[in-house]
Design a protein around this motif. Structure first.
Motif, PDB file in Angstrom:
ATOM      1  N   ASP A  30       0.849  -1.178  -0.010  1.00 20.20           N
ATOM      2  CA  ASP A  30       0.050   0.045   0.052  1.00 20.20           C
ATOM      3  C   ASP A  30       0.793   1.186  -0.055  1.00 20.20           C
ATOM      4  O   ASP A  30       0.467   2.178  -0.534  1.00 20.20           O
ATOM      5  N   SER A  31       2.080   1.178   0.970  1.00 21.64           N
ATOM      6  CA  SER A  31       2.463   2.369   1.010  1.00 21.64           C
ATOM      7  C   SER A  31       3.237   3.082  -0.091  1.00 21.64           C
ATOM      8  O   SER A  31       3.451   4.013  -0.370  1.00 21.64           O
ATOM      9  N   PHE A  32       3.580   2.037  -1.235  1.00 21.62           N
ATOM     10  CA  PHE A  32       4.324   2.535  -2.419  1.00 21.62           C
ATOM     11  C   PHE A  32       3.465   3.350  -3.377  1.00 21.62           C
ATOM     12  O   PHE A  32       3.749   3.889  -4.313  1.00 21.62           O
ATOM     13  N   THR A  33       1.842   3.176  -3.121  1.00 20.24           N
ATOM     14  CA  THR A  33       1.230   3.750  -3.999  1.00 20.24           C
ATOM     15  C   THR A  33       0.618   5.020  -3.541  1.00 20.24           C
ATOM     16  O   THR A  33      -0.269   5.505  -3.931  1.00 20.24           O
ATOM     17  N   GLN A  34       1.070   5.490  -2.386  1.00 21.59           N
ATOM     18  CA  GLN A  34       0.661   6.550  -1.586  1.00 21.59           C
ATOM     19  C   GLN A  34       1.045   7.734  -2.600  1.00 21.59           C
ATOM     20  O   GLN A  34       2.035   7.828  -3.243  1.00 21.59           O
ATOM     21  N   ALA A  35      -0.007   8.823  -2.699  1.00 19.64           N
ATOM     22  CA  ALA A  35       0.454   9.900  -3.416  1.00 19.64           C
ATOM     23  C   ALA A  35       1.539  10.601  -2.826  1.00 19.64           C
ATOM     24  O   ALA A  35       1.714  10.759  -1.603  1.00 19.64           O
ATOM     25  N   PRO A  36       2.760  10.888  -3.704  1.00 18.57           N
ATOM     26  CA  PRO A  36       3.732  11.779  -2.796  1.00 18.57           C
ATOM     27  C   PRO A  36       3.397  13.103  -2.336  1.00 18.57           C
ATOM     28  O   PRO A  36       2.374  13.478  -3.195  1.00 18.57           O
ATOM     29  N   LEU A  37       4.080  13.584  -1.439  1.00 13.46           N
ATOM     30  CA  LEU A  37       3.935  14.939  -1.085  1.00 13.46           C
ATOM     31  C   LEU A  37       4.580  15.765  -1.955  1.00 13.46           C
ATOM     32  O   LEU A  37       5.615  15.581  -2.404  1.00 13.46           O
ATOM     33  N   GLY A  38       4.305  16.923  -2.366  1.00 13.20           N
ATOM     34  CA  GLY A  38       4.782  18.152  -3.179  1.00 13.20           C
ATOM     35  C   GLY A  38       4.536  17.355  -4.625  1.00 13.20           C
ATOM     36  O   GLY A  38       3.990  16.469  -4.899  1.00 13.20           O
ATOM     37  N   PRO A  39       4.995  18.401  -5.638  1.00 15.03           N
ATOM     38  CA  PRO A  39       4.756  18.235  -7.165  1.00 15.03           C
ATOM     39  C   PRO A  39       5.606  16.783  -7.391  1.00 15.03           C
ATOM     40  O   PRO A  39       6.869  16.840  -7.050  1.00 15.03           O
ATOM     41  N   ALA A  40       4.898  16.016  -7.994  1.00 16.86           N
ATOM     42  CA  ALA A  40       5.684  14.768  -8.484  1.00 16.86           C
ATOM     43  C   ALA A  40       6.641  14.861  -9.572  1.00 16.86           C
ATOM     44  O   ALA A  40       7.470  14.297  -9.684  1.00 16.86           O
ATOM     45  N   ILE A  41       6.383  15.872 -10.579  1.00 15.67           N
ATOM     46  CA  ILE A  41       7.257  15.811 -11.616  1.00 15.67           C
ATOM     47  C   ILE A  41       7.325  17.330 -12.022  1.00 15.67           C
ATOM     48  O   ILE A  41       6.543  18.377 -11.642  1.00 15.67           O
ATOM     49  N   ALA A  42       8.491  17.582 -12.634  1.00 13.90           N
ATOM     50  CA  ALA A  42       8.774  18.860 -13.088  1.00 13.90           C
ATOM     51  C   ALA A  42       8.047  19.211 -14.140  1.00 13.90           C
ATOM     52  O   ALA A  42       7.600  18.504 -15.209  1.00 13.90           O
ATOM     53  N   THR A  43       7.560  20.665 -14.424  1.00  7.58           N
ATOM     54  CA  THR A  43       6.658  21.227 -15.202  1.00  7.58           C
ATOM     55  C   THR A  43       7.506  21.437 -16.502  1.00  7.58           C
ATOM     56  O   THR A  43       7.215  21.347 -17.704  1.00  7.58           O
ATOM     57  N   ASN A  44       8.833  22.023 -16.540  1.00  6.67           N
ATOM     58  CA  ASN A  44       9.710  22.389 -17.582  1.00  6.67           C
ATOM     59  C   ASN A  44      10.040  21.181 -18.024  1.00  6.67           C
ATOM     60  O   ASN A  44      10.664  20.219 -17.172  1.00  6.67           O
ATOM     61  N   SER A  45      10.462  20.806 -19.455  1.00  4.90           N
ATOM     62  CA  SER A  45      11.017  19.722 -19.840  1.00  4.90           C
ATOM     63  C   SER A  45      12.530  19.878 -20.096  1.00  4.90           C
ATOM     64  O   SER A  45      12.657  20.848 -20.888  1.00  4.90           O
ATOM     65  N   SER A  46      13.208  18.971 -19.275  1.00  6.77           N
ATOM     66  CA  SER A  46      14.691  19.289 -19.693  1.00  6.77           C
ATOM     67  C   SER A  46      14.849  18.376 -20.783  1.00  6.77           C
ATOM     68  O   SER A  46      14.241  17.380 -21.236  1.00  6.77           O
ATOM     69  N   GLU A  47      16.192  18.298 -21.266  1.00 11.17           N
ATOM     70  CA  GLU A  47      16.644  17.435 -22.153  1.00 11.17           C
ATOM     71  C   GLU A  47      16.669  15.816 -21.875  1.00 11.17           C
ATOM     72  O   GLU A  47      16.943  15.353 -20.874  1.00 11.17           O
ATOM     73  N   SER A  48      16.034  15.148 -22.746  1.00  9.88           N
ATOM     74  CA  SER A  48      16.010  13.656 -22.339  1.00  9.88           C
ATOM     75  C   SER A  48      17.400  13.196 -22.055  1.00  9.88           C
ATOM     76  O   SER A  48      18.235  13.303 -22.741  1.00  9.88           O
ATOM     77  N   PRO A  49      17.423  12.319 -20.981  1.00 13.61           N
ATOM     78  CA  PRO A  49      18.658  11.665 -20.561  1.00 13.61           C
ATOM     79  C   PRO A  49      18.659  10.379 -21.340  1.00 13.61           C
ATOM     80  O   PRO A  49      19.703   9.543 -20.958  1.00 13.61           O
ATOM     81  N   TRP A  50      17.703   9.860 -21.996  1.00  9.95           N
ATOM     82  CA  TRP A  50      17.856   8.569 -22.439  1.00  9.95           C
ATOM     83  C   TRP A  50      18.864   8.327 -23.679  1.00  9.95           C
ATOM     84  O   TRP A  50      18.744   9.314 -24.704  1.00  9.95           O
ATOM     85  N   LYS A  51      19.355   7.351 -23.726  1.00 11.58           N
ATOM     86  CA  LYS A  51      20.216   6.998 -24.869  1.00 11.58           C
ATOM     87  C   LYS A  51      19.143   6.540 -25.962  1.00 11.58           C
ATOM     88  O   LYS A  51      18.282   5.743 -25.655  1.00 11.58           O
ATOM     89  N   PRO A  52      19.371   6.859 -27.315  1.00 14.01           N
ATOM     90  CA  PRO A  52      18.829   6.189 -28.087  1.00 14.01           C
ATOM     91  C   PRO A  52      18.291   4.637 -28.088  1.00 14.01           C
ATOM     92  O   PRO A  52      19.192   3.897 -27.896  1.00 14.01           O
ATOM     93  N   GLN A  53      17.004   4.340 -28.330  1.00 16.57           N
ATOM     94  CA  GLN A  53      16.559   3.143 -28.026  1.00 16.57           C
ATOM     95  C   GLN A  53      16.954   2.126 -29.378  1.00 16.57           C
ATOM     96  O   GLN A  53      16.954   2.491 -30.368  1.00 16.57           O
ATOM     97  N   GLY A  54      16.896   0.830 -28.781  1.00 15.28           N
ATOM     98  CA  GLY A  54      17.213  -0.236 -30.095  1.00 15.28           C
ATOM     99  C   GLY A  54      15.596  -0.569 -30.139  1.00 15.28           C
ATOM    100  O   GLY A  54      14.507   0.054 -30.155  1.00 15.28           O
ATOM    101  N   GLU A  55      15.585  -1.750 -30.583  1.00 16.17           N
ATOM    102  CA  GLU A  55      14.191  -2.477 -31.031  1.00 16.17           C
ATOM    103  C   GLU A  55      13.196  -2.511 -29.895  1.00 16.17           C
ATOM    104  O   GLU A  55      13.744  -2.540 -28.683  1.00 16.17           O
ATOM    105  N   CYS A  56      11.990  -2.277 -30.124  1.00 15.64           N
ATOM    106  CA  CYS A  56      11.030  -2.287 -29.161  1.00 15.64           C
ATOM    107  C   CYS A  56      10.016  -3.543 -29.485  1.00 15.64           C
ATOM    108  O   CYS A  56       9.934  -4.036 -30.489  1.00 15.64           O
ATOM    109  N   PHE A  57       9.172  -4.038 -28.333  1.00 13.98           N
ATOM    110  CA  PHE A  57       8.389  -5.037 -28.739  1.00 13.98           C
ATOM    111  C   PHE A  57       7.045  -4.608 -28.144  1.00 13.98           C
ATOM    112  O   PHE A  57       6.696  -3.992 -27.199  1.00 13.98           O
ATOM    113  N   THR A  58       5.948  -5.174 -28.594  1.00 14.50           N
ATOM    114  CA  THR A  58       4.675  -4.817 -28.480  1.00 14.50           C
ATOM    115  C   THR A  58       3.781  -5.924 -27.751  1.00 14.50           C
ATOM    116  O   THR A  58       4.195  -6.966 -28.116  1.00 14.50           O
ATOM    117  N   THR A  59       2.607  -5.534 -27.040  1.00 13.96           N
ATOM    118  CA  THR A  59       1.729  -6.863 -26.585  1.00 13.96           C
ATOM    119  C   THR A  59       0.473  -6.215 -26.129  1.00 13.96           C
ATOM    120  O   THR A  59       0.512  -5.018 -25.931  1.00 13.96           O
TER     121      THR A  59
END
Ligand SMILES: C[S@@+](CC[C@H](N)C(=O)[O-])C[C@H]1O[C@@H](n2cnc3c(N)ncnc32)[C@H](O)[C@@H]1O
Length: 399
Positions: A30-59
């Motif tokens: 239960d505890s993990f699904t509690q709403a966090p206090l304060g804003p959860a995410i930043a409103t300004n979008s910074s540059e993506s940290p992700w390395k370009p992805q390889g192949e993806c799969f669907t289901t």
């Protein structure tokens, strides 16, 4: 992470995930699904940290098609790195979390320079962690970010081979130190070495109200005990999981958490631990002599009955709440007791018992932080600990 609802959904605190035949009906504490206090995410979008992805799969997931890819950042958490196997939308949400965009969000995390434990080989249970000094309730043992995150829908929805391809790529993308820690994790060989390690070591946590399975390689050395001396809690804003001492842990003692719902009777706990992790539980509660074990099971039944009565009726009287506390103490269920203090604080408040309300609310705040993190209930308990007369529960009980 397996669903361990037992008689009335009282508690479910399983860290790790499991064998193929049991990959259904999972849940998060239960505890993990509690709403966090304060804003959860930043409103300004910074540059993506992700390395370009390889192949993806669907289901297919719930009548739609979901795409799963690997999103990796080697720079995350000062070079510890992270690989996330999820949908592009969820990766986008995660990259805006304070963990990624707030410079100080991880300042206390992942520090293993002078840990309060040492690793040792222990007879019959592989490696484990032994306290190097006496720890007291509230002492922090770990505060770590995960190196791997695997989406519940990918884990249970993707074709096995697609999952194996992605989880292996996720591991490959980690920085060398983290990759090495991952390969050093224990797993019983079953299907694929990366997938097996993930299954044995991942904790289930809630991120954006969605279940993710996460691997913290240092914490993975904590063995199971049905009456553990440590508890863990996940902060979804900083992606940091904390482990704290819940009881006094004398120097030289093994640090333990519970892998299963400790309110299950002994036979169920044994069966569950064996079918999921293939070990015969020999913790003190599992090893009790038959007649003493029966007494323990009957206390567990009494706990479950009382909690059901409280859930289904109009709440608890202070007397019921204090009976529950006593039963938890007799059973050494300190790692799960925080919500019982909340019940006691509320019942004392509704009966106008000022000092009891304050006492139990303070305990609920202190222990709730270790068990559940700073959730909404802890705010209520804080207010109750200050001035119970000003709370809506005050003298609410009409007897
Ligand atoms: C997450 S790992 C814990 C660390 C592991 N002992 C190691 O050597 O890396 C989980 C595995 O540890 C072992 N284990 C954990 N708790 C145990 C216990 N109470 N008794 C026996 N084996 C245990 C089981 O093999 C289980 O699959």
């Amino acid at each position: 992470g397996q669903r361990l609802v037992y008689s009335g959904d009282v508690c479910s605190s399983t860290p790790l995930i499991l064998s193929d035949d049991q990959r259904h009906g999972l849940e998060v504490r239960d505890s993990f699904t509690q709403a966090p206090l304060g804003p959860a995410i930043a409103t300004n979008s910074s540059e993506s940290p992700w390395k370009p992805q390889g192949e993806c799969f669907t289901t297919p997931v719930d009548n739609r098609t979901e795409t799963f890819c690997v999103f990796s950042s080697q720079a995350f958490a000062d070079g510890r790195g992270i690989s996330i196997l999820t949908t592009p939308d969820r990766a986008e949400y995660i990259r805006r979390l304070p963990a990624f965009v707030e410079p100080d969000a991880l300042s206390g995390a992942n520090s293993h320079l002078s840990p309060p434990y040492e690793e040792r080989e222990l007879p019959g249970r592989g490696r484990g962690l032994i306290a190097k000094k006496t720890l007291h309730r509230g002492d922090q043992i770990f505060a770590d970010t995960p190196i791997l995150v695997g989406d519940e829908d990918a884990l249970f929805g993707l074709e096995k081979n697609d999952w194996i391809t992605l989880i292996n790529r996720a591991v490959d993308e980690l920085p060398p130190g983290s990759k090495e820690m991952f390969w050093n994790l224990y797993a019983r060989p079953k299907s694929d070495p990366a997938s097996d390690r993930f299954d044995t070591n991942a904790f289930a946590v809630g991120v954006e109200e969605h279940l993710q399975y996460v691997v913290f390689p240092e914490m993975s050395l904590i063995n199971h005990d049905c009456r553990p001396n440590a508890v863990y809690v996940f902060d979804p804003r900083t992606l940091t999981q904390y482990v704290h001492a819940m009881t006094t842990i004398p120097i030289g003692t093994e640090i333990t958490i519970t892998y299963v719902n400790p309110l299950m009777p002994r036979q169920h706990r044994l069966k569950h631990l064996y079918s999921s992790w293939r070990f015969n539980c020999s913790c003190s509660a599992c090893g009790l002599q038959a007649n003493i074990s029966l007494a323990s099971d009957s206390r567990l039944n009494q706990i479950i009955d009382l909690r059901r009565q409280i859930d289904q009726g109009d709440g608890a009287s202070l007397q019921m709440a204090e009976t529950l506390i006593s039963l938890y103490e007799q059973e050494r269920l300190y790692a799960s007791i925080s919500d019982v203090y909340q019940i006691a604080a509320l019942s004392a408040c509704s009966e106008g018992q000022r000092w009891s309300a304050i006492k139990y609310a303070r305990l609920a705040v202190e222990i709730g932080l270790l068990n559940d993190g700073p959730d909404e209930r802890s705010l209520l308990m804080k207010a109750l600990a200050e001035e119970p007369e000003k709370e809506p529960c005050w003298l609410k009980r009409v007897i």
